[in-house]
Design an enzyme around this catalytic site. Structure first.
Site, PDB file in Angstrom:
ATOM      1  CB  CYS A 141      -1.007  -0.049   1.146  1.00  0.00           C
ATOM      2  SG  CYS A 141      -2.462   0.932   0.750  1.00  0.00           S
ATOM      3  CG  HIS A 179      -3.589  -3.641   2.992  1.00  0.00           C
ATOM      4  ND1 HIS A 179      -2.679  -3.164   3.908  1.00  0.00           N
ATOM      5  CD2 HIS A 179      -4.199  -2.552   2.458  1.00  0.00           C
ATOM      6  CE1 HIS A 179      -2.739  -1.841   3.930  1.00  0.00           C
ATOM      7  NE2 HIS A 179      -3.655  -1.447   3.060  1.00  0.00           N
ATOM      8  CD  GLU A 199      -1.350  -6.383   4.894  1.00  0.00           C
ATOM      9  OE1 GLU A 199      -1.021  -6.633   3.717  1.00  0.00           O
ATOM     10  OE2 GLU A 199      -1.541  -5.228   5.324  1.00  0.00           O
TER      11      GLU A 199
HETATM   12  N1  GLN Z   1      -1.999   6.625   2.739  1.00  0.00           N
HETATM   13  C1  GLN Z   1      -2.078   5.875   1.539  1.00  0.00           C
HETATM   14  C2  GLN Z   1      -3.416   6.036   0.841  1.00  0.00           C
HETATM   15  O1  GLN Z   1      -4.378   6.436   1.423  1.00  0.00           O
HETATM   16  C3  GLN Z   1      -1.776   4.411   1.784  1.00  0.00           C
HETATM   17  C4  GLN Z   1      -2.742   3.737   2.709  1.00  0.00           C
HETATM   18  C5  GLN Z   1      -2.229   2.449   3.274  1.00  0.00           C
HETATM   19  O2  GLN Z   1      -1.023   2.179   3.317  1.00  0.00           O
HETATM   20  N2  GLN Z   1      -3.111   1.627   3.761  1.00  0.00           N
HETATM   21  O3  GLN Z   1      -3.537   5.751  -0.316  1.00  0.00           O
END
Ligand code: GLN
Length: 541
Positions: free
Chosen positions: A382, A508, A510
């Site tokens: 992310c 994600h 995970e």
């Molecule tokens: N802050 C980033 C976004 O909003 C990544 C979010 C995250 O790592 N879950 O896109």
């Protein structure tokens, strides 16, 4: 099973006893006996969900397939049972009150005075029963967050009391307590457990099963004493000693007959004890793994629980590669151009963690630069993926000011931009791109090789995205966009094919790794990290 049975898991004496692990273990054991189960968490705090909570407050925020931001215990439920949770599996005081207040404003209560009892307690009960009814579960296991005696958990306990009264044998309470060992006296003490049970009894709940957390083995005399003082059957007093891995807890509970005690209480026949074959094979493999793989976690929260699912996914993957994992947290706030080599030294692979906001961002970019130019296996998740993209734009495409709109709203090279549908959103809670979305993998990509299927589903939690205007420039220079959402065309995965393992995912992964089904990306990443370690050792030798 004709009627759904309800198991309420409560905790007393102190917090952090591992109610989530016990609930998951009960779920696992009943599932192994062929029952259709689900596990639900009630959190007594007033936030609608933990999505807006700082990880220092409450650890990682876990995301369900249907896009609910939930407590990290739901991650344990899924990792233990492999059964996906949904919005209905996570409830907070805030959501309960909101539902009641919304109904009141609509006029649903026809002029009645709205009170904690019966309106709030009825709403709690409705949310528990609905889960059982809707999906015809044999067992609904409901874990109540917090500790008995907390002011805020009182309505939940009242709801449990009522349900136990209404449902009779079809509802049981499993209460988790703590037996401290006083070194000076050389004794294990049962008094806090007795008090905790009294507290439960004072609100009208008689526990059916007691599980005592302990650092030392409890003999039968202590179990008998607790059984006598607390009106609980002797064989329903179980101990939960510290174990080398949380994944040993179900086996330990099965050995002590926790599942049979519950079945007897609800009047279900007790058949053969399930083998738990694949589960035990996993534990065996874990025990046998001798060599260590070192993974550096580049993030900003120096707290075990902040990256819980990533840590668990890495550990599953290491075990399936017959290695023990050593996860080394590296605080990105303190990574500089000068010290990056030293900070990342000794790591066989690096994970660049998810996150929000400015703090620790530059350190992540420096780490991504170092691992790319030194060909160290790197997994960006992310925000981590977004930092890989920014690093590449700055140092390969030559846009020194490249950035994400999240960090610099006016950046002329917004390689990470805000998603169109996010532009007019002002409310912070529950408004990100959340939950599972489809992703199509590109032919001839490394990720297609890893997943071995073209269409995948992964879970998301973000507002910003890879800016497609730059796609061709990135690809001409070697960073490929290899996974896309077929509807929105959003880039979900980038990779640099020439390197050992340099992959960033906007999603994600995970959240989907379980004990019996480790995530292919983590398994392949660890495999490459191990190969990288061996190669380094060969060069040094
Ligand atoms: N802050 C980033 C976004 O909003 C990544 C979010 C995250 O790592 N879950 O896109």
């Amino acid at each position: 099973m004709a009627e759904t049975k309800y198991i309420f898991v409560t905790g007393g004496v102190v917090s952090s006893l591992g109610k989530g692990i016990i609930s998951s273990s009960i779920g696992k054991l009943l599932q192994a006996r062929g029952y259709n189960i689900t596990i639900q968490k009630f959190d007594p705090y007033i936030n609608i969900d933990p999505g807006t909570l700082n990880p220092y407050e409450h650890g990682e925020c876990y995301v369900t397939v249907d896009g609910m931001e939930t407590d990290l215990d739901l991650g344990h439920y899924e990792r233990f049972t492999g059964i996906k949770t949904t919005k209905a599996n996570s409830m907070t005081t805030g959501r309960i009150y909101k539902a009641v207040i919304d109904k009141e404003r609509r006029g649903d209560y026809l002029g009645k005075t709205i009170q904690v009892v019966p309106h709030i307690t009825d709403e709690i009960k409705r949310n528990i029963k609905q889960l059982g009814r809707k999906y015809h579960y044999d067992f609904v296991i409901t874990e109540i967050g917090g500790t008995i005696g907390d002011i805020e958990s009182a309505p939940f306990l009242e709801a449990i009391r009522q349900m136990k009264w209404e449902l009779g044998r079809n509802a049981v309470n499993v209460h988790l307590t703590y037996i401290p060992y006083l070194k000076a006296a050389g004794e294990l003490k049962t008094k806090p457990t007795q008090h905790s049970v009294k507290e439960l009894q004072s609100v009208g709940i008689q526990p059916d099963v007691l599980i005592m957390r302990t650092e030392k083995h409890l003999d039968d005399a202590i179990r008998r004493k607790v059984a006598n003082f607390c009106n609980v059957d002797f064989d329903c007093v179980v101990q939960s000693e510290d174990l080398p891995s949380i994944y040993e807890v179900p086996v330990n509970m099965q050995n002590q007959g926790l599942d049979t005690a519950i079945l007897r209480k609800v009047g279900e026949p007790i058949g053969e004890t399930p083998e738990l074959g694949p589960w035990k094979a996993f534990l065996e493999r874990r025990k046998r793994a001798a060599e260590i793989v070192n993974i550096g976690l580049v993030g900003k929260y120096d707290l075990q629980d902040a990256y819980k699912s990533i840590r668990e996914s890495l550990s599953h993957a290491a075990i399936y590669n017959d290695h023990k994992i050593k996860i080394n947290f590296i605080n990105s706030e303190y990574i500089t151009e000068e010290n990056v080599g030293e900070k990342l030294s000794g790591q066989d692979g690096i994970v660049i963690c998810p996150g929000f906001g400015q703090r620790g961002i530059e350190g992540k970019i420096i780490a991504a630069h170092y691992t790319r130019t030194h060909d160290i296996p790197t997994f960006g998740i992310c925000l981590g993926m977004q930092m890989m993209v920014i690093e590449f734009a700055r140092n390969v495409l030559g846009y020194a000011d490249a950035n994400s709109r999240e960090i610099d709203e006016k950046t002329p090279h917004n390689v990470i931009d805000i998603m169109e549908e996010q532009k007019n959103i002002t409310n912070m809670g529950g408004t990100m791109r959340l939950g599972a979305y489809e992703c199509v993998l590109k032919q001839d990509s490394r990720v297609l090789d890893i997943y071995k299927q073209e269409h995948i589903q992964e879970r998301h939690r973000h507002r910003y995205e890879f800016n497609n205007d730059y796609q061709q420039e990135f690809e001409r220079n070697g960073m490929m966009c290899v996974g896309r959402n077929p509807e929105s065309d959003l880039v979900e995965i980038v990779e640099i094919p020439g390197l050992k393992w340099y992959i960033g995912t906007q999603f994600h992964p995970e959240y989907q790794s379980t004990v019996l089904k480790p995530h292919p990306l983590f398994v392949d990443f660890i495999k490459t990290a191990i190969a990288n370690q061996k190669k380094d050792q060969d060069i040094k030798a």
